[in-house]
Design a protein around this motif. Structure first.
Motif, PDB file in Angstrom:
ATOM      1  N   PRO A 266       0.926  -1.311  -0.008  1.00 23.26           N
ATOM      2  CA  PRO A 266      -0.122   0.109   0.023  1.00 23.26           C
ATOM      3  C   PRO A 266       1.001   1.257   0.099  1.00 23.26           C
ATOM      4  CG  PRO A 266      -0.370  -1.023   2.330  1.00 23.26           C
ATOM      5  CD  PRO A 266       0.728  -1.972   1.235  1.00 23.26           C
ATOM      6  N   LEU A 267       0.484   2.223  -0.538  1.00 14.03           N
ATOM      7  CA  LEU A 267       1.088   3.586  -0.574  1.00 14.03           C
ATOM      8  C   LEU A 267       0.591   4.336   0.306  1.00 14.03           C
ATOM      9  CD1 LEU A 267       2.704   5.698  -2.432  1.00 14.03           C
ATOM     10  CD2 LEU A 267       0.931   5.951  -3.986  1.00 14.03           C
ATOM     11  N   LEU A 268       1.112   4.682   1.375  1.00 14.31           N
ATOM     12  CA  LEU A 268       0.550   5.444   2.635  1.00 14.31           C
ATOM     13  C   LEU A 268       0.940   7.114   2.470  1.00 14.31           C
ATOM     14  CD1 LEU A 268       1.172   2.772   5.338  1.00 14.31           C
ATOM     15  CD2 LEU A 268      -1.053   3.153   3.602  1.00 14.31           C
TER      16      LEU A 268
ATOM     17  N   VAL B  73      -0.141   0.522   8.664  1.00 13.73           N
ATOM     18  CA  VAL B  73      -0.373  -0.835   7.912  1.00 13.73           C
ATOM     19  C   VAL B  73       0.647  -1.712   7.935  1.00 13.73           C
ATOM     20  CG1 VAL B  73      -1.279  -1.514   5.860  1.00 13.73           C
ATOM     21  CG2 VAL B  73      -2.064   0.565   6.252  1.00 13.73           C
TER      22      VAL B  73
ATOM     23  N   ARG C 227       6.929   9.685   6.046  1.00 13.56           N
ATOM     24  CA  ARG C 227       6.876   8.390   5.773  1.00 13.56           C
ATOM     25  C   ARG C 227       7.652   7.798   4.916  1.00 13.56           C
ATOM     26  NH1 ARG C 227       1.296   6.395   7.574  1.00 13.56           N
ATOM     27  NH2 ARG C 227       1.767   4.523   8.343  1.00 13.56           N
TER      28      ARG C 227
ATOM     29  N   GLU D 211       9.285   3.931   3.273  1.00 17.47           N
ATOM     30  CA  GLU D 211       9.161   2.494   3.292  1.00 17.47           C
ATOM     31  C   GLU D 211      10.612   1.777   2.872  1.00 17.47           C
ATOM     32  OE1 GLU D 211       6.229   1.248   0.270  1.00 17.47           O
ATOM     33  OE2 GLU D 211       5.203   2.981   0.847  1.00 17.47           O
TER      34      GLU D 211
END
Ligand code: FES
Ligand SMILES: [Fe+2]
Lengths: 396, 88
Positions: free
Chosen positions: A320-322, A329, B79, B81
């Motif tokens: 998912p792209l948050l 998530v 944010r 990842e």
């Protein structure tokens, strides 16, 4: 053909969904199968779970037993059999199986053969519900992996469960668990506006603490709400992969405990179950209170239908792209993964405490404005249709 | 995420802030062992009372993190990842 097609440059590369694949194994943990009373009618009950078929029955001591449903003799289906004393008798050739999984007798035979043992599943009765322990490695729960007591349940101050069960197909139960962190969907899907939102993952628990108010622009719609402008405080905790206790306290004094639980049927199907008990309000008769529980049960059903409508057509998504205003998530899924790996592969980061406070400031600024605009539009539309009616009336 | 020591009990955690109101905390040890506040507030038994304790955080630790952010020792971040895990 390609002449008008716009080329994307390197710095605006298209994001591609990694849909992944549903895991073929099922989660380790306690899974609630329903209310104990629903299995106590003197008949065997079939349960499709964990890619297989199980049978539940009550023996003469009142204990609920859980076995593989397919008889180890010639594959008869025990759930279609009968309870004879403390044993379940197969409808095919009357072999008798005990709750411990052993074949106790074969009435037409001289002896029971060696290793006449089927799988018996560990069970637990708590909060008026039946649980089964599932572990692909065949291990037992640890001392920490407990389903806590809801001490209000079974007291005079609270109602009994209003319980519902529904099969959800073509969806992995991770979609349901994802809701724990999905702050914004409460506004868009459930028509409630989160005012505060926090997650805490630790050990086998995943918690969502939030307060919310119903969307004022949806006042005419059917959805679970505890009264306009009233703020509800909600604590929801998963104990293990599938059993969530959600306590809700509304400003008006209404208190509800909601159970949201499921068990997998196949890798792409699960049975979703939910139940509510409510605290009896002063001066309320038992019937009125049970009626209120039914209303909340009905409302909860509608809430889940809102989720199901999304799940029906959405894609599984592993990446998912948050945005910064979303809940955690990835950390939730890291926590969830512990139930899908062997015990020895559970890593520290799956179980160590993690806290996440979602910043809902921007969201609420925007939502308040949107709600106000919607209400304005509704008012204008209704006054316009009122005058239209006035004009039309003489012709009617 | 950045290492922060709680001014009250000295426990080290990893913290991150996307904004003034947001906070992420990754504990590196058993939180109920190392944090006196969480240990004190822990409730056993009844699910609903225990839940209120589960949903609570240590105010001293969060005050430490907020102060570090205000003093510029924990810059606001975006944010990223993949998600940072336990680094120890
Ligand atoms: S298959 Fe069950 S008794 Fe024969
Ligand atoms: Fe939802």
């Amino acid at each position: 053909m390609t002449m008008t097609k716009q080329q994307t440059t390197d710095d605006e590369e298209v994001r591609v969904i990694d849909a992944g694949a549903n895991p073929t194994r099922f989660a380790r943990g306690w899974h609630c199968l329903g209310l104990t009373d629903s299995f106590r009618d003197g008949k065997p009950h079939e349960v499709f779970a964990f890619g297989s078929k199980l049978v539940v029955w009550e023996d003469s001591t009142g204990a609920l037993n859980l076995l593989d449903s397919f008889c180890r003799h010639m594959g008869g289906d025990l759930s279609q059999g009968t309870i004879k004393g403390d044993e379940i008798a197969c409808p095919f050739h009357d072999w008798r199986w005990g709750g411990d999984g052993k074949c106790k007798q074969i009435p037409y035979a001289r002896r029971v053969p060696m290793r006449a043992r089927t799988r018996s599943w560990p069970t637990l009765e708590r909060n008026g519900q039946l649980f089964v322990w599932h572990d692909p490695e065949g291990g037992a729960p640890t001392d920490d992996e407990v389903i806590p007591h809801i001490t209000n349940y079974g007291t005079d101050a609270w109602t009994d469960w209003n319980w519902n069960s529904v099969l959800i197909e073509e969806t992995h139960c991770r979609e349901l668990v994802d809701n724990v962190v999905d702050m914004a969907h409460f506004y868009y899907v459930h028509l409630n506006q989160p005012l505060h939102f926090r997650n805490i993952f630790e050990g086998h628990t995943a918690t969502q603490e939030m307060s919310f108010k119903p969307r004022a622009d949806m006042a005419g719609e059917e959805f679970v709400n505890f009264g306009e402008d009233s703020v509800t405080q909600s604590y929801a905790t998963y104990y293990g992969p599938s059993y969530m206790i959600n306590s809700l306290v509304a400003e008006g004094g209404i208190e509800v405990v909601l159970i949201n639980c499921h068990y997998p049927v196949r890798p792409d199907a699960f049975v979703l179950q939910y139940g509510v008990i409510v605290k009896k309000l002063p001066g309320m008769s038992n019937e009125q209170a049970q009626e209120m529980a039914e209303q909340f049960g009905q409302g909860t059903m509608e809430t889940f239908e809102q989720d199901v409508a999304i799940w029906k057509t959405k894609s599984r998504i592993d990446n998912p792209l948050l945005c910064e205003d979303d809940g955690p998530v990835y950390q939730l899924r890291r926590w969830y993964k512990q139930f899908y790996v062997d015990r020895e592969d559970v890593s520290e980061d799956m179980v160590r405490r993690f806290e996440f406070d979602v910043d809902v400031t921007k969201a609420n600024e925007y939502w308040d404005r949107e709600v106000a605009e919607n209400i304005d539009r509704q008012r204008n539309a209704s006054s316009a249709s009122a005058s239209a009616t006035a004009v039309a009336a003489p012709h009617a | 995420m950045q290492k922060i020591l709680c001014t009250q009990c000295g426990t080290a955690v990893l913290a991150e802030k996307y904004s003034e109101q947001h906070t992420s905390v990754q504990w590196l040890d058993d939180a109920f062992e190392v944090c006196p506040r969480l240990k004190q507030d822990k409730v056993a038994g009844d699910a609903l009372r225990a839940q209120r304790a589960i949903g609570a955080v240590c105010p001293a630790l969060h005050a430490t993190i907020d102060q570090a952010a205000q003093e510029g020792n924990l810059p606001l971040s975006l944010r990223s990842e993949p998600t940072a895990g336990v680094l120890q």
